[in-house]
Design a protein around this motif. Structure first.
Motif, mmCIF file in Angstrom:
data_model
loop_
_atom_site.group_PDB
_atom_site.id
_atom_site.type_symbol
_atom_site.label_atom_id
_atom_site.label_comp_id
_atom_site.label_asym_id
_atom_site.label_seq_id
_atom_site.Cartn_x
_atom_site.Cartn_y
_atom_site.Cartn_z
ATOM 1 N N VAL A 100 17.618 117.756 46.038
ATOM 2 C CA VAL A 100 17.696 117.241 44.670
ATOM 3 C C VAL A 100 17.635 115.725 44.742
ATOM 4 N N ALA A 101 16.598 115.144 44.148
ATOM 5 C CA ALA A 101 16.443 113.686 44.113
ATOM 6 C C ALA A 101 16.883 113.168 42.746
ATOM 7 N N VAL A 102 17.825 112.240 42.739
ATOM 8 C CA VAL A 102 18.330 111.651 41.501
ATOM 9 C C VAL A 102 17.785 110.227 41.420
ATOM 10 N N HIS A 103 17.051 109.935 40.342
ATOM 11 C CA HIS A 103 16.348 108.651 40.321
ATOM 12 C C HIS A 103 16.181 108.093 38.910
ATOM 13 N N ASP A 104 15.904 106.794 38.860
ATOM 14 C CA ASP A 104 15.599 106.105 37.610
ATOM 15 C C ASP A 104 14.241 106.546 37.095
ATOM 16 N N GLU A 105 14.089 106.544 35.771
ATOM 17 C CA GLU A 105 12.826 106.960 35.144
ATOM 18 C C GLU A 105 12.433 106.001 34.031
ATOM 19 N N LEU A 106 11.344 105.281 34.238
ATOM 20 C CA LEU A 106 10.851 104.323 33.251
ATOM 21 C C LEU A 106 10.401 104.992 31.958
ATOM 22 N N VAL A 117 11.347 120.548 38.648
ATOM 23 C CA VAL A 117 10.985 120.767 40.041
ATOM 24 C C VAL A 117 9.504 120.498 40.177
ATOM 25 N N GLY A 118 9.139 119.762 41.230
ATOM 26 C CA GLY A 118 7.736 119.501 41.494
ATOM 27 C C GLY A 118 7.146 118.429 40.600
ATOM 28 N N GLY A 119 5.849 118.297 40.686
ATOM 29 C CA GLY A 119 5.147 117.280 39.930
ATOM 30 C C GLY A 119 4.834 116.071 40.798
ATOM 31 N N GLY A 120 4.179 115.091 40.188
ATOM 32 C CA GLY A 120 3.805 113.884 40.908
ATOM 33 C C GLY A 120 4.965 112.921 41.033
ATOM 34 N N ASP A 121 4.654 111.744 41.582
ATOM 35 C CA ASP A 121 5.720 110.746 41.755
ATOM 36 C C ASP A 121 5.726 109.722 40.630
ATOM 37 N N ASN A 122 4.701 109.735 39.755
ATOM 38 C CA ASN A 122 4.656 108.872 38.574
ATOM 39 C C ASN A 122 4.866 107.399 38.933
ATOM 40 N N GLY A 123 4.342 107.016 40.098
ATOM 41 C CA GLY A 123 4.445 105.627 40.513
ATOM 42 C C GLY A 123 5.769 105.244 41.147
ATOM 43 N N HIS A 124 6.681 106.211 41.306
ATOM 44 C CA HIS A 124 7.999 105.913 41.879
ATOM 45 C C HIS A 124 7.901 105.984 43.404
ATOM 46 N N ASN A 125 8.104 104.851 44.071
ATOM 47 C CA ASN A 125 7.901 104.791 45.516
ATOM 48 C C ASN A 125 8.900 105.636 46.306
ATOM 49 N N LEU A 127 10.130 108.606 45.326
ATOM 50 C CA LEU A 127 9.612 109.971 45.252
ATOM 51 C C LEU A 127 8.364 110.131 46.119
ATOM 52 N N LYS A 128 7.517 109.122 46.083
ATOM 53 C CA LYS A 128 6.291 109.159 46.901
ATOM 54 C C LYS A 128 6.631 109.299 48.374
ATOM 55 N N SER A 129 7.643 108.574 48.830
ATOM 56 C CA SER A 129 8.053 108.632 50.227
ATOM 57 C C SER A 129 8.629 110.005 50.582
ATOM 58 N N ILE A 130 9.441 110.571 49.686
ATOM 59 C CA ILE A 130 9.998 111.901 49.948
ATOM 60 C C ILE A 130 8.887 112.936 50.040
ATOM 61 N N ARG A 131 7.950 112.879 49.113
ATOM 62 C CA ARG A 131 6.812 113.810 49.131
ATOM 63 C C ARG A 131 6.046 113.716 50.441
ATOM 64 N N ALA A 132 5.819 112.493 50.896
ATOM 65 C CA ALA A 132 5.051 112.288 52.124
ATOM 66 C C ALA A 132 5.789 112.844 53.344
ATOM 67 N N ASP A 138 7.724 119.913 46.002
ATOM 68 C CA ASP A 138 8.477 120.999 45.374
ATOM 69 C C ASP A 138 9.967 120.881 45.635
ATOM 70 N N PHE A 139 10.546 119.786 45.176
ATOM 71 C CA PHE A 139 11.992 119.599 45.206
ATOM 72 C C PHE A 139 12.436 119.230 43.797
ATOM 73 N N ALA A 140 13.716 119.386 43.533
ATOM 74 C CA ALA A 140 14.240 119.116 42.191
ATOM 75 C C ALA A 140 14.387 117.615 41.971
ATOM 76 N N ARG A 141 14.182 117.203 40.728
ATOM 77 C CA ARG A 141 14.380 115.803 40.358
ATOM 78 C C ARG A 141 15.294 115.744 39.140
#
Length: 199
Positions: A100-106, A117-125, A127-132, A138-141
């Motif tokens: 479960v990733a807890v993060h700021d959302e513009l 759950v899932g989806g792109g990173d929407n420019g959030h670095n 999330l991008k790093s976790i995906r990579a 496919d993790f919860a946000r």
């Protein structure tokens, strides 16, 4: 018994502590407070980790069927968050479905919250790093709204600026509500958490 990895996204150190980009750290700190769990830095894990259990609808719960919950604040900077997540996931055998990733959302105004759950990173670095590093999205946000920068202020400068003193009371409410959402997600699943907290 399931092992969950709840990772707050942010930058380490006091310079960044009250930044908008660090709201994920704030939520994980609140969860640790509720569980009376203390952060430590396991050797080689590149993160501060507080270990607790979830049972009977509460963090810090007891019982043979209690889920293990790792509350995580990476010691890497945001752009390399995934390195810590991958190391901890591999060491503890955590499936991406239980990250479960807890993060700021513009794209959400302050006071708004969304779980998915899932989806792109929407420019959030982060999330991008976790995906990579996990090789899947496919993790919860748990997305905590911070809104868009005013006027022509650059996004990075906005995210790396502190919440204003006049916003702190509302921020405390938002952080508490996001922590509530994480607890419901752990105990009752995504759909129930979405029904209760998505706005």
């Amino acid at each position: 018994m399931t092992t969950w990895l709840v990772v707050g996204l942010g930058n380490p150190g006091p310079t960044y502590a009250m930044n908008r980009h660090n709201v994920g750290f704030m939520v994980v700190d609140e969860l640790a407070r509720r569980a009376s769990a203390t952060f430590a830095a396991p050797r080689g894990m590149r993160a501060d980790v507080a270990t607790t259990r979830y049972a009977a609808g509460t963090l810090g719960g007891l019982g043979a069927d209690a889920d293990k919950v790792l509350l995580v604040k990476p010691r890497t900077f945001m752009n390399d968050t995934g390195a810590a997540v991958q190391k901890l996931s591999a060491f503890h055998g955590v499936d991406p479905a239980h990250v479960v990733a807890v993060h700021d959302e513009l794209d959400l105004d302050p006071g708004r919250l969304r779980l998915k759950v899932g989806g792109g990173d929407n420019g959030h670095n982060g999330l991008k790093s976790i995906r990579a590093h996990l090789r899947t999205g496919d993790f919860a946000r748990v997305r905590v709204g911070v809104g868009r920068p005013p006027g022509r202020m650059e996004v990075q400068a906005f995210l790396l600026s502190d919440f204003a003193a006049g916003q702190r009371a509302d921020l405390a409410v938002d952080v508490s509500r996001a922590a509530d959402a994480v607890e419901v997600l752990l105990g009752s699943g995504l759909v129930e958490a979405q029904n209760r907290f998505n706005c």
